[in-house]
Design an enzyme around this catalytic site. Structure first.
Site, short mmCIF file in Angstrom:
data_model
loop_
_atom_site.label_atom_id
_atom_site.label_comp_id
_atom_site.label_asym_id
_atom_site.label_seq_id
_atom_site.Cartn_x
_atom_site.Cartn_y
_atom_site.Cartn_z
N GLU A 262 0.92 -1.79 0.46
CA GLU A 262 0.39 0.30 0.09
C GLU A 262 0.85 1.55 -0.12
OE1 GLU A 262 -0.66 0.94 4.66
OE2 GLU A 262 -1.96 -0.97 3.97
N HIS A 294 -6.83 2.17 4.45
CA HIS A 294 -6.37 2.18 5.89
C HIS A 294 -7.22 3.10 7.15
CE1 HIS A 294 -2.50 1.19 8.05
NE2 HIS A 294 -3.18 1.27 8.32
#
Length: 331
Positions: A262, A294
């Site tokens: 990510e 997230h």
């Protein structure tokens, strides 16, 4: 003293500025701390980093050469920091060891129910005035089994919600949580948890011992119609292996708030760019997968606690104190 804070969102900026108002000035920048951006910190004794910062040895040495002596990370996880290098340089590094566990646990349940009840698909349909129910069939959670990998504060909060749904509870951890035992949780080995659980939620930290704890073998152990949720760390799941299983038509649903690659993608607007990550691009195309960026921790309550702890960590550094949040004391 002026503090430089990296990776600050628009929502977070006024909260940080207000929190430091009485003692210090804080300069907030949106860019994440990395090898490319570390030179910006030249002249700042104290730097605050976000969860997606890359604090490898080269970054730390650049910061140190520019005069930085304290890093206040605004997150619980610290696997992104080379603490050995920080200690050799005599840099103080702190983290936020605790914030609202309910923010993450509740979001994990949001993901679980979103994939179970096909909420994203249903919402997209109704925006086009398509009100058919085909393909939206979900399942009751009551009477089914929730497997909780990691039963610390967040895992316990997740288990309490599962208990409220009337689910059976299986747990796996290095130590047993008495509060979870009181809920009727049975602690079992990991393979049994994976094999018997209808819903599996990950709440363990990312360590060498837990990296890709959900690998190809673990995925094959799970039920074909299981739901998998990860709101902890992306590195807990072997994403390529997960894609292979999804391509084979397995799993009722997968909810991911984190992704092992990510960094450099999450928290950024990539909507006008070609996606170079084939695994992520493929993952998002599956109709039974929901990916978020997230955001499980991202509530007023949790962010407020994170900022308050960061302010306290800076005060401890300036006073020469250590606390449970101190990862690397100054030499």
């Amino acid at each position: 003293m002026e503090i430089l804070a990296f990776g600050v969102t628009a929502d977070e900026k006024p909260l940080l500025e207000e929190a430091f108002r009485d003692g210090h000035e804080v300069r907030c920048v949106e860019v994440f701390l990395s090898e490319d951006t570390a030179p910006i910190a030249a002249g700042y004794e104290i730097v605050s980093s976000s969860v997606n910062a890359d604090l490898n040895g080269r970054v730390l040495r650049t910061l140190h050469a520019g005069g930085t002596r304290m890093i206040a990370q605004r997150s619980t996880g610290f696997n992104n920091i080379d603490l050995d290098v920080a200690r050799r340089l005599g840099m103080t590094v702190s983290r936020v060891s605790y914030y609202s566990p309910y923010s993450v646990a509740e979001f994990a349940w949001t993901l679980a129910m979103a994939v179970n009840r096909r909420i994203v698909r249903a919402s997209n349909r109704t925006r086009d005035f398509d009100f058919r129910l085909n393909g939206l069939l979900g399942r009751d959670m009551r009477g089914r089994t929730a497997g909780v990998l990691g039963t610390g504060k967040i895992g316990e909060a997740f288990a309490r919600i599962a208990h409220g749904f009337g689910m059976n509870l299986l747990g796996w951890d290095v130590t047993q949580n008495p509060a979870c035992l009181d809920l009727g949780m049975e602690y079992v080995d990991k393979d049994r948890l994976l094999a018997e659980s209808d819903l599996i939620s990950l709440h363990v930290p990312l360590l060498d011992s837990t990296r890709r704890i959900i690998d190809s073998a673990a995925l094959k152990t799970m039920k074909d119609d299981a739901i998998l949720v990860n709101s902890s760390r992306g590195g807990l799941v072997d994403t390529d292996a997960l894609v292979d299983e999804l391509r084979a038509g397995r799993f009722e649903g997968v909810g991911l708030d984190v992704y092992e690659a990510e960094a450099g993608v999450f928290f950024l607007d990539k909507s006008l760019e070609a996606v170079p990550d084939d695994t992520l691009a493929r993952l998002i195309t599956f109709p039974n997968v929901v990916v978020t960026s997230h955001q499980a921790y991202y509530t007023h309550d949790a962010v407020g606690q994170i900022i308050a702890t960061t302010v306290a960590n800076v005060a401890d550094y300036l006073s020469g104190r250590r606390s449970e949040n101190t990862l690397s004391p100054a030499a």
